[in-house]
Design an enzyme around this catalytic site. Sequence first.
Site, PDB file in Angstrom:
ATOM      1  N   LYS A 183       0.824  -1.050  -0.033  1.00 24.08           N
ATOM      2  CA  LYS A 183       0.078   0.083   0.075  1.00 24.08           C
ATOM      3  C   LYS A 183       0.755   1.311   0.022  1.00 24.08           C
ATOM      4  CE  LYS A 183      -4.144  -2.151   2.112  1.00 24.08           C
ATOM      5  NZ  LYS A 183      -4.916  -2.211   3.190  1.00 24.08           N
ATOM      6  N   TYR A 232     -12.850  -2.449  -3.896  1.00 23.95           N
ATOM      7  CA  TYR A 232     -13.295  -2.563  -2.287  1.00 23.95           C
ATOM      8  C   TYR A 232     -14.800  -2.391  -2.006  1.00 23.95           C
ATOM      9  CZ  TYR A 232      -8.480  -2.340  -0.145  1.00 23.95           C
ATOM     10  OH  TYR A 232      -7.185  -2.686   0.330  1.00 23.95           O
ATOM     11  N   ARG A 243       2.367  -6.645   9.048  1.00 23.63           N
ATOM     12  CA  ARG A 243       1.618  -5.613   9.347  1.00 23.63           C
ATOM     13  C   ARG A 243       2.111  -4.847  10.601  1.00 23.63           C
ATOM     14  NH1 ARG A 243      -4.027  -7.687   7.542  1.00 23.63           N
ATOM     15  NH2 ARG A 243      -4.380  -6.503   5.407  1.00 23.63           N
ATOM     16  N   GLU A 265      -9.038 -11.137  -7.561  1.00 25.80           N
ATOM     17  CA  GLU A 265      -8.478 -10.121  -7.480  1.00 25.80           C
ATOM     18  C   GLU A 265      -7.460  -9.994  -8.295  1.00 25.80           C
ATOM     19  OE1 GLU A 265      -7.521  -9.492  -3.266  1.00 25.80           O
ATOM     20  OE2 GLU A 265      -9.800  -9.274  -2.907  1.00 25.80           O
TER      21      GLU A 265
HETATM   22  P1  CMP Z   1      -7.549  -4.630   3.404  1.00 25.31           P
HETATM   23  O1  CMP Z   1      -6.941  -6.146   4.010  1.00 25.31           O
HETATM   24  O2  CMP Z   1      -6.912  -4.050   2.397  1.00 25.31           O
HETATM   25  O3  CMP Z   1      -9.073  -4.840   3.194  1.00 25.31           O
HETATM   26  C1  CMP Z   1      -9.950  -3.734   3.735  1.00 25.31           C
HETATM   27  C2  CMP Z   1      -9.261  -2.661   4.179  1.00 25.31           C
HETATM   28  O4  CMP Z   1     -10.241  -1.688   4.960  1.00 25.31           O
HETATM   29  C3  CMP Z   1      -8.342  -3.113   5.281  1.00 25.31           C
HETATM   30  O5  CMP Z   1      -7.299  -3.889   4.815  1.00 25.31           O
HETATM   31  C4  CMP Z   1      -8.059  -1.954   5.979  1.00 25.31           C
HETATM   32  O6  CMP Z   1      -6.942  -1.135   5.484  1.00 25.31           O
HETATM   33  C5  CMP Z   1      -9.339  -1.041   5.934  1.00 25.31           C
HETATM   34  N1  CMP Z   1     -10.070  -0.940   7.065  1.00 25.31           N
HETATM   35  C6  CMP Z   1     -10.696  -1.918   7.934  1.00 25.31           C
HETATM   36  N2  CMP Z   1     -11.030  -1.612   8.831  1.00 25.31           N
HETATM   37  C7  CMP Z   1     -11.007  -0.338   9.166  1.00 25.31           C
HETATM   38  C8  CMP Z   1     -11.143   0.783  10.068  1.00 25.31           C
HETATM   39  N3  CMP Z   1     -11.843   0.518  11.067  1.00 25.31           N
HETATM   40  N4  CMP Z   1     -10.797   1.826   9.606  1.00 25.31           N
HETATM   41  C9  CMP Z   1     -10.037   2.166   8.526  1.00 25.31           C
HETATM   42  N5  CMP Z   1      -9.670   1.251   7.703  1.00 25.31           N
HETATM   43  C10 CMP Z   1     -10.156   0.004   8.056  1.00 25.31           C
END
Ligand code: CMP
Length: 139
Positions: free
Chosen positions: A11, A51, A104, A128
């Site tokens: 990212k 998304y 992470r 994806e």
């Molecule tokens: P990702 O695995 O890319 O899939 C969806 C993304 O939404 C996740 O990682 C986070 O980066 C983001 N995300 C999930 N929950 C939250 C939250 N509570 N606030 C902000 N971003 C979120």
Amino acid sequence: MTTQRTLCIIKPDAVERRQQGAILQRLLDEGFRVLAMRQALISRPQIEGFYAVHRERPFFNELCTFMTRGPVILLALEREDAVQHLRNVIGATDPAKAAAGTVRKLYGSNVGENAVHGSDSDENGRIECGYYFSGMDLV
Ligand code: CMP
């Protein structure tokens, strides 16, 4: 166990901190084969489509703004049990809750800026990878 495909996105936060090389090396060390890799500046419509499952979530706008603020690295990966293995390697969505040594935990800042994305199922891994790469790109 079967060979699977999964999509990893390094990212914008990790790219801004020049951590894409370390993360890619970790993925290679974990036995993933890189079928395709590309740096991209994702457009707003592209990320909203990617998304779409999160469209109704309160963080959707923030997520899309973050994911389009700078370049990302798109990786189509292959490995035995690739989806679950990548999820184990990247750790929990929230870096504060991620296990020690996960990507992470090492490189993420918070639940929004968490350094990497990984597909969450075998079906989504294929969908994806196909979202960002055509079949001809996968080698
Ligand atoms: P990702 O695995 O890319 O899939 C969806 C993304 O939404 C996740 O990682 C986070 O980066 C983001 N995300 C999930 N929950 C939250 C939250 N509570 N606030 C902000 N971003 C979120």
